[in-house]
Write a protein that holds these residues in place. Sequence first.
Motif, PDB file in Angstrom:
ATOM      1  N   ARG A 629       0.892  -1.159   0.000  1.00 36.55           N
ATOM      2  CA  ARG A 629       0.000   0.000   0.000  1.00 36.55           C
ATOM      3  C   ARG A 629       0.929   1.208   0.000  1.00 36.55           C
ATOM      4  O   ARG A 629       1.599   1.488   0.993  1.00 36.55           O
ATOM      5  CB  ARG A 629      -0.908   0.021   1.218  1.00 36.55           C
ATOM      6  CG  ARG A 629      -1.823   1.258   1.253  1.00 36.55           C
ATOM      7  CD  ARG A 629      -2.584   1.379   2.555  1.00 36.55           C
ATOM      8  NE  ARG A 629      -3.626   0.368   2.697  1.00 36.55           N
ATOM      9  CZ  ARG A 629      -3.644  -0.547   3.658  1.00 36.55           C
ATOM     10  NH1 ARG A 629      -2.656  -0.585   4.561  1.00 36.55           N
ATOM     11  NH2 ARG A 629      -4.630  -1.429   3.732  1.00 36.55           N
ATOM     12  N   GLU A 646      -5.622 -11.428  -3.315  1.00 33.21           N
ATOM     13  CA  GLU A 646      -5.212 -10.684  -2.120  1.00 33.21           C
ATOM     14  C   GLU A 646      -5.101  -9.186  -2.416  1.00 33.21           C
ATOM     15  O   GLU A 646      -5.404  -8.344  -1.564  1.00 33.21           O
ATOM     16  CB  GLU A 646      -3.874 -11.220  -1.606  1.00 33.21           C
ATOM     17  CG  GLU A 646      -3.928 -12.648  -1.082  1.00 33.21           C
ATOM     18  CD  GLU A 646      -4.552 -12.728   0.301  1.00 33.21           C
ATOM     19  OE1 GLU A 646      -4.829 -11.675   0.897  1.00 33.21           O
ATOM     20  OE2 GLU A 646      -4.772 -13.851   0.785  1.00 33.21           O
ATOM     21  N   GLU A 649      -8.531  -7.768  -2.331  1.00 28.97           N
ATOM     22  CA  GLU A 649      -8.998  -7.667  -0.951  1.00 28.97           C
ATOM     23  C   GLU A 649      -8.392  -6.447  -0.260  1.00 28.97           C
ATOM     24  O   GLU A 649      -9.064  -5.761   0.524  1.00 28.97           O
ATOM     25  CB  GLU A 649      -8.643  -8.944  -0.186  1.00 28.97           C
ATOM     26  CG  GLU A 649      -9.240  -9.015   1.214  1.00 28.97           C
ATOM     27  CD  GLU A 649     -10.756  -8.895   1.217  1.00 28.97           C
ATOM     28  OE1 GLU A 649     -11.297  -8.300   2.176  1.00 28.97           O
ATOM     29  OE2 GLU A 649     -11.407  -9.391   0.265  1.00 28.97           O
ATOM     30  N   LEU A 650      -7.132  -6.152  -0.571  1.00 32.16           N
ATOM     31  CA  LEU A 650      -6.480  -4.974   0.004  1.00 32.16           C
ATOM     32  C   LEU A 650      -7.173  -3.693  -0.464  1.00 32.16           C
ATOM     33  O   LEU A 650      -7.429  -2.779   0.337  1.00 32.16           O
ATOM     34  CB  LEU A 650      -5.002  -4.962  -0.405  1.00 32.16           C
ATOM     35  CG  LEU A 650      -4.148  -3.790   0.080  1.00 32.16           C
ATOM     36  CD1 LEU A 650      -4.138  -3.713   1.599  1.00 32.16           C
ATOM     37  CD2 LEU A 650      -2.724  -3.929  -0.462  1.00 32.16           C
ATOM     38  N   ARG A 652     -10.217  -3.511  -1.440  1.00 31.30           N
ATOM     39  CA  ARG A 652     -11.547  -3.533  -0.826  1.00 31.30           C
ATOM     40  C   ARG A 652     -11.489  -3.009   0.611  1.00 31.30           C
ATOM     41  O   ARG A 652     -12.356  -2.250   1.049  1.00 31.30           O
ATOM     42  CB  ARG A 652     -12.102  -4.958  -0.855  1.00 31.30           C
ATOM     43  CG  ARG A 652     -13.606  -5.060  -0.583  1.00 31.30           C
ATOM     44  CD  ARG A 652     -14.030  -6.512  -0.412  1.00 31.30           C
ATOM     45  NE  ARG A 652     -13.642  -7.341  -1.532  1.00 31.30           N
ATOM     46  CZ  ARG A 652     -14.349  -7.474  -2.651  1.00 31.30           C
ATOM     47  NH1 ARG A 652     -15.488  -6.824  -2.776  1.00 31.30           N
ATOM     48  NH2 ARG A 652     -13.924  -8.262  -3.623  1.00 31.30           N
ATOM     49  N   GLU A 653     -10.460  -3.414   1.346  1.00 29.59           N
ATOM     50  CA  GLU A 653     -10.304  -2.963   2.736  1.00 29.59           C
ATOM     51  C   GLU A 653     -10.205  -1.444   2.824  1.00 29.59           C
ATOM     52  O   GLU A 653     -10.636  -0.837   3.806  1.00 29.59           O
ATOM     53  CB  GLU A 653      -9.050  -3.591   3.351  1.00 29.59           C
ATOM     54  CG  GLU A 653      -9.166  -5.073   3.646  1.00 29.59           C
ATOM     55  CD  GLU A 653      -7.845  -5.654   4.118  1.00 29.59           C
ATOM     56  OE1 GLU A 653      -6.892  -4.859   4.336  1.00 29.59           O
ATOM     57  OE2 GLU A 653      -7.750  -6.891   4.261  1.00 29.59           O
ATOM     58  N   ASP A 654      -9.627  -0.834   1.789  1.00 29.09           N
ATOM     59  CA  ASP A 654      -9.454   0.616   1.786  1.00 29.09           C
ATOM     60  C   ASP A 654     -10.686   1.355   1.275  1.00 29.09           C
ATOM     61  O   ASP A 654     -10.668   2.585   1.146  1.00 29.09           O
ATOM     62  CB  ASP A 654      -8.245   0.993   0.924  1.00 29.09           C
ATOM     63  CG  ASP A 654      -6.931   0.537   1.546  1.00 29.09           C
ATOM     64  OD1 ASP A 654      -6.935   0.185   2.738  1.00 29.09           O
ATOM     65  OD2 ASP A 654      -5.906   0.537   0.836  1.00 29.09           O
TER      66      ASP A 654
END
Length: 667
Positions: A629, A646, A649-650, A652-654
Amino acid sequence: MTVITPSEQKTNIYCPSLTAYERRKTITINIGGIPMGSDYPIRVQSMTTVDTMDTQGSIDEVIRMVDSGCEYVRITAPSVKEAQNLENIRNGLHKLGIQVPLIADIHFTPNAAELAARIVEKVRINPGNYADRKRFEVIDYTDASYAAELERIREKFIPLVKICKEYGTAMRIGTNHGSLSDRILSRYGDTPLGMVESALEFLRICEEFNYYNIALSMKSSNTQVMVEAYRQLVQRLDEEGLKPYPLHLGVTEAGEAEDGRIKSAVGIGTLLEDGLGDTVRVSLTEAPEKEAPVARALIERYTTRSAHASIEPIEHCPINPFQYTRRDTRESYNIGHLNVPRVIADYSGIEVQQLDDLKSIGHFFLPVPDKWAMNDQGADFIYTGKKPVPFMLPNGLREILDYSQWLGHPEKHIKFPLFEVPEWNAATDISAELNFIKGDIHTFDELFLEDISGKNNVVLVLQTANLHAMPEMRRFFYKLTEQHIKVPVIINRGYNTDLGDKLTLYSATDIGGLLVDGFGDGTLLSPKFADNTEHAEKLKAAASYNSIAFGILQAARTRMSKTEYISCPSCGRTLFDLQETTAMIRKHTEHLKGVKIGIMGCIVNGPGEMADADYGYVGMGKDKIALYRGQEVIKRSVHSSKAVEELIELIREDGRWIEPEEREILA
């Protein structure tokens, strides 16, 4: 945009002329019998992608590259064993009668460089990691500790200088924006000036030992940074009385396909326009033999450029060419001031027949639920000339008509006129909201500029017929800047539709070269159709021109309309199939407007070159990926089979993930 004072202007000249094409005069350096410098043609080079220990694979790839037009070939030598194998590759090529000069690409390992310098014709060293440190740490260096670090580097570097001088080996001191050392970052920051100083520290050592067989480069994936760094480098060489060394031009991690070509042209082409550059490497995430033809197409424009029509000279640059600042303009309707540069689609040669004809420029009519929609590359205006659209346009698209057509149109209150200067001067009926006026540096004379300078409903459409197009248009922007005239300006360039790759390269150079200096409030790319062009072919061309226009704005960092991929071109250090991986990541993420994703084959330049990226996908071992990131490693040793999942997903988390189903109808 800050106007520079006369005393400051004198320090802002970085090329032989801002208006007359002339190659910058350099010394000549010898690279295996093929000299480089201003007395010779601009050279083309590229870099192999196979493992350097694969001798036959390297030989085969070099042959393909030479056949495609490469005059020099670079091969990575990350350790002593690869440096040693360069001899086998070189001997194998010589047995086949191929004498192309080879260049060893060195990172981190002085001993590999010293060995390679005895074998090949040139070595490339990166001052950010040749015996220097890059740990992405914030370190405060005192003057004493800074000097001590320089002395340590000096001791490591001097042996290579002596070997190169003894063997007649050339050297490129090549700074990469993404791999500046912690020491340089501590004093100069992540800036073009830091890039320049990083190279000059090594260059001064070379000159101390009377070694001058050197080329210099200032590469970045950010076109603004890259252009500013090369300009500052030239100026600093002159200021310090150092020799005028040849320049190797390149945009790192440019990407693939149209995007990679546009970004390369915006960076490289802008410098070539000013006579800077003696060799070119276009870095594409494609097979290396695909790069040389693109470089050649960029270069060949300048073989006859000196025959261009004269442009009024300018002795001093009225802006700061070393730091991007957008020209200060007033807002006219939704153009200029703080608005993103607008895209005008030219349909003056296309007769719109049905709703679907606007799909080419990003506007879609949806029968259910009976409404218009647009994608992220929907044009802002459509210029139809004398052929008005026969139906109501979507709210996000406004129509521009030739003035004579606009005058008699029953709905002229919701359309905008395009004037020629004589029409404007004689007009008694104009739009209260917005008027476009087309012309060039000659028709936009002093009386005209005085007339429109205070009007807030006027936008100029700047054209040129000069072979030296970008500098003539830039000369007009200089004039507006000097006279404090804040009228918005659309950059208009027209090209034949049969140019192929050259359409992308030429338009990106002509328009991008202005945008990186902060000039231009929009683009109007005009297709020039052959007389027998079918309607479907015209619409296909309109789609291409629209895509290129948005691509140029994105490459120049002035308007983001799609996902940006900062992907390296691959080399022998690459730990996975870059082309396949880039295609896979693009497939899953290309709908994420404005998100920047770095895709790097290894850690040599990867983390640094991703300084401008939001997320990074970097090879760290066989089938092992590190996910970033920004500059921070979030996950290490992710198996390549799971890495894209993955990465998503990263994102998406943000909170930056958008499901593709929401956009697929507009694709």
